[in-house]
Design an enzyme around this catalytic site. Structure first.
Site, PDB file in Angstrom:
ATOM      1  N   CYS A 132     -19.646 -24.233 -25.359  1.00 53.77           N
ATOM      2  CA  CYS A 132     -19.167 -22.996 -24.750  1.00 53.77           C
ATOM      3  C   CYS A 132     -19.447 -22.902 -23.262  1.00 53.77           C
ATOM      4  O   CYS A 132     -19.051 -21.913 -22.626  1.00 53.77           O
ATOM      5  CB  CYS A 132     -19.758 -21.793 -25.472  1.00 53.77           C
ATOM      6  SG  CYS A 132     -19.272 -21.736 -27.210  1.00 53.77           S
TER       7      CYS A 132
ATOM      8  N   HIS B 294     -22.547 -13.995 -20.351  1.00 59.38           N
ATOM      9  CA  HIS B 294     -21.951 -14.717 -21.472  1.00 59.38           C
ATOM     10  C   HIS B 294     -21.560 -13.697 -22.535  1.00 59.38           C
ATOM     11  O   HIS B 294     -20.467 -13.739 -23.076  1.00 59.38           O
ATOM     12  CB  HIS B 294     -22.940 -15.749 -22.022  1.00 59.38           C
ATOM     13  CG  HIS B 294     -22.368 -16.601 -23.106  1.00 59.38           C
ATOM     14  ND1 HIS B 294     -21.354 -17.513 -22.880  1.00 59.38           N
ATOM     15  CD2 HIS B 294     -22.659 -16.676 -24.437  1.00 59.38           C
ATOM     16  CE1 HIS B 294     -21.052 -18.118 -24.011  1.00 59.38           C
ATOM     17  NE2 HIS B 294     -21.818 -17.627 -24.971  1.00 59.38           N
TER      18      HIS B 294
ATOM     19  N   PHE C 234     -23.783 -23.672 -27.813  1.00 61.03           N
ATOM     20  CA  PHE C 234     -24.474 -24.345 -28.906  1.00 61.03           C
ATOM     21  C   PHE C 234     -24.886 -25.746 -28.447  1.00 61.03           C
ATOM     22  O   PHE C 234     -24.142 -26.444 -27.773  1.00 61.03           O
ATOM     23  CB  PHE C 234     -23.563 -24.465 -30.122  1.00 61.03           C
ATOM     24  CG  PHE C 234     -23.365 -23.171 -30.872  1.00 61.03           C
ATOM     25  CD1 PHE C 234     -24.140 -22.057 -30.613  1.00 61.03           C
ATOM     26  CD2 PHE C 234     -22.406 -23.078 -31.867  1.00 61.03           C
ATOM     27  CE1 PHE C 234     -23.960 -20.879 -31.306  1.00 61.03           C
ATOM     28  CE2 PHE C 234     -22.213 -21.904 -32.579  1.00 61.03           C
ATOM     29  CZ  PHE C 234     -22.990 -20.799 -32.296  1.00 61.03           C
TER      30      PHE C 234
ATOM     31  N   GLU D 105     -29.967 -13.378 -23.068  1.00 58.34           N
ATOM     32  CA  GLU D 105     -29.425 -13.194 -21.721  1.00 58.34           C
ATOM     33  C   GLU D 105     -30.139 -12.095 -20.960  1.00 58.34           C
ATOM     34  O   GLU D 105     -30.439 -12.231 -19.769  1.00 58.34           O
ATOM     35  CB  GLU D 105     -27.950 -12.829 -21.813  1.00 58.34           C
ATOM     36  CG  GLU D 105     -27.021 -13.992 -21.755  1.00 58.34           C
ATOM     37  CD  GLU D 105     -25.629 -13.533 -21.447  1.00 58.34           C
ATOM     38  OE1 GLU D 105     -25.174 -13.733 -20.299  1.00 58.34           O
ATOM     39  OE2 GLU D 105     -24.983 -12.975 -22.341  1.00 58.34           O
TER      40      GLU D 105
END
Length: 421
Positions: free
Chosen positions: A171, A311, A407, A322
């Site tokens: 990602c 994100h 991931f 985060e």
């Protein structure tokens, strides 16, 4: 910024849920409108998560020939139409830059998933044959197998004969692909780079994979409000698709030819957590390290950041991770600077989303406005920053931080600056 040439964004092209083209993309974000709905690209009956953010587009209407539409997977189609828009937007032409000085850097997490899965179903007779019959395979099956063909299609579309590469880091692929192009220009390996990312993962195999690890939301009865980053009721991300492509070039070259400059890329850094394939440490240390390194390269202090594009996937562990990373890297400024997640509106398009978010950040600088976090009505007490709930905000935007988490432990940060800064 330390060393190397200065790099600016002079062209943007997007193909995203809610509308094809940069104008439609920005209008959706500013309206705080969500493009999430029940999956229509296949029958999702029986799946745990049946919602997604899909792109409405007709390859022929977007200028692809019948041969191109037949040859290219949906991910490649989205990339090529975005690249064509970005190239036109930049004002460059075939004579503006020598082809050997034109690079391409494309990111993708899952490559040509839709076509590869469809062709396996055909070649295996619906999965009934262990030994597949190659006679039923289409001539372009190899192209679907090899993700680098996505970068090749973009290179063909713009005539690039310089370095061409495909980045696949989950990602963070979209951010990392832009970062790679940025470095190519900094290091004089290219003068112009067409950079971005694409993914079209809305297929049975992808949905099944995320169902298995319970990463996507099961909020199937309310697709419009299913993506809820930083909200106390969030329960997973909404799968998306799309592409964003940008033209990067040497700042001096752009100024010399009178190009419109959206913003400057001033810092980039990536880290890994060497911890878990899908898990995140709650302290956010690795993301904070990437943020600090990117800001050091940009020579930015926390006070120079006017907006943080998070994100913001909408999973409980990511949003807390985060939040901790922003506090760790920005200090008291973390409680002052607006933070938002556009995934609340366009879903999580895996490898593509990092580039889509860079495009959103460039447009935020261009229009001096911050996109909102849609569906944020009941903030998680552990996520206690200013997440710009529900409505866009007009304000001064001269320095932007955008981050990605993937991931495998990938953590990436990029800093963008107003061209007049």
């Amino acid at each position: 910024m330390t060393g190397g040439r200065r790099v600016v964004i002079t062209g943007i092209g997007t193909a995203t849920p809610g509308g094809i083209g940069t104008k439609a993309f920005w209008e959706l974000l500013m309206a705080g409108r969500t493009a999430t709905r029940t999956i229509s690209l296949f029958d999702p009956t029986g799946f745990r998560s049946r919602v997604a953010a899909e792109c409405d587009f007709d390859p022929r209407a977007e200028g692809l020939s019948p041969q191109e539409a037949r040859r290219m997977d949906r991910a490649a189609q989205l990339a090529v139409i975005s690249a064509r828009e970005a190239w036109q937007d930049s004002g460059l032409d075939g004579e503006s830059v020598p082809p050997e000085r034109l690079a391409v850097s494309v990111g993708s997490a899952v490559g040509n998933t839709i076509s590869l899965e469809q062709e396996y179903v055909v070649a295996s007779d619906g999965g009934s044959r262990w030994q597949v019959d190659h006679a039923y395979a289409v001539p372009h099956l190899y192209d679907y197998l090899v993700p680098s063909t996505l970068a090749v299609e973009v290179a063909w579309a713009c005539g690039a004969e310089g370095p061409v590469s495909l980045t696949s880091t989950g990602c963070t692929s979209g951010l990392d692909a832009v970062g790679h192009g940025y470095h190519l220009i900094q290091e004089h390996a290219a003068d112009v780079a067409v950079v971005g990312a694409t993914d079209a993962p809305i297929s049975p195999i992808t949905v099944a994979c995320f169902d298995a690890i319970r990463a996507t939301t099961p909020r199937n009865d309310d697709p419009e409000h299913a993506a809820r980053p930083f909200d106390a009721s969030r329960n997973g991300f909404v799968l998306g698709e799309g592409a964003a492509v940008m033209v990067l070039e040497d700042r001096e070259l752009a100024i010399r030819r009178g190009a419109h400059i959206y913003c400057e890329v001033v810092g980039f850094a990536a880290r890994g957590n060497a911890f878990h394939m899908t898990g995140l440490k709650p302290d956010g240390r690795e993301m904070a390290e990437a943020i600090r390194a990117a800001m050091d390269e940009a020579r930015f202090a926390p006070e120079d950041i006017d907006y943080v594009n998070a994100h913001g996937s909408g999973t409980k562990q990511n949003d807390r991770h985060e939040t901790a990373a922003f506090k760790r890297s920005l200090g008291p400024r973390a409680h002052e600077v607006p933070v938002s997640s556009i995934k609340s509106m366009v879903g999580h398009s895996l490898g593509a989303i990092g580039s889509i978010e860079v495009a959103a950040c460039a447009l935020a600088i261009e229009h001096q406005a911050v996109p909102p976090t849609a569906n944020l009505r009941n903030p998680d007490p552990e996520c206690d920053l200013d997440y710009v709930p529900l409505a866009a905000r007009e304000q001064v935007v001269e320095g932007v931080l955008t981050v990605g988490s993937g991931f495998g432990g990938f953590q990436t940060a990029m800093v963008l600056a107003h061209p007049g800064r």
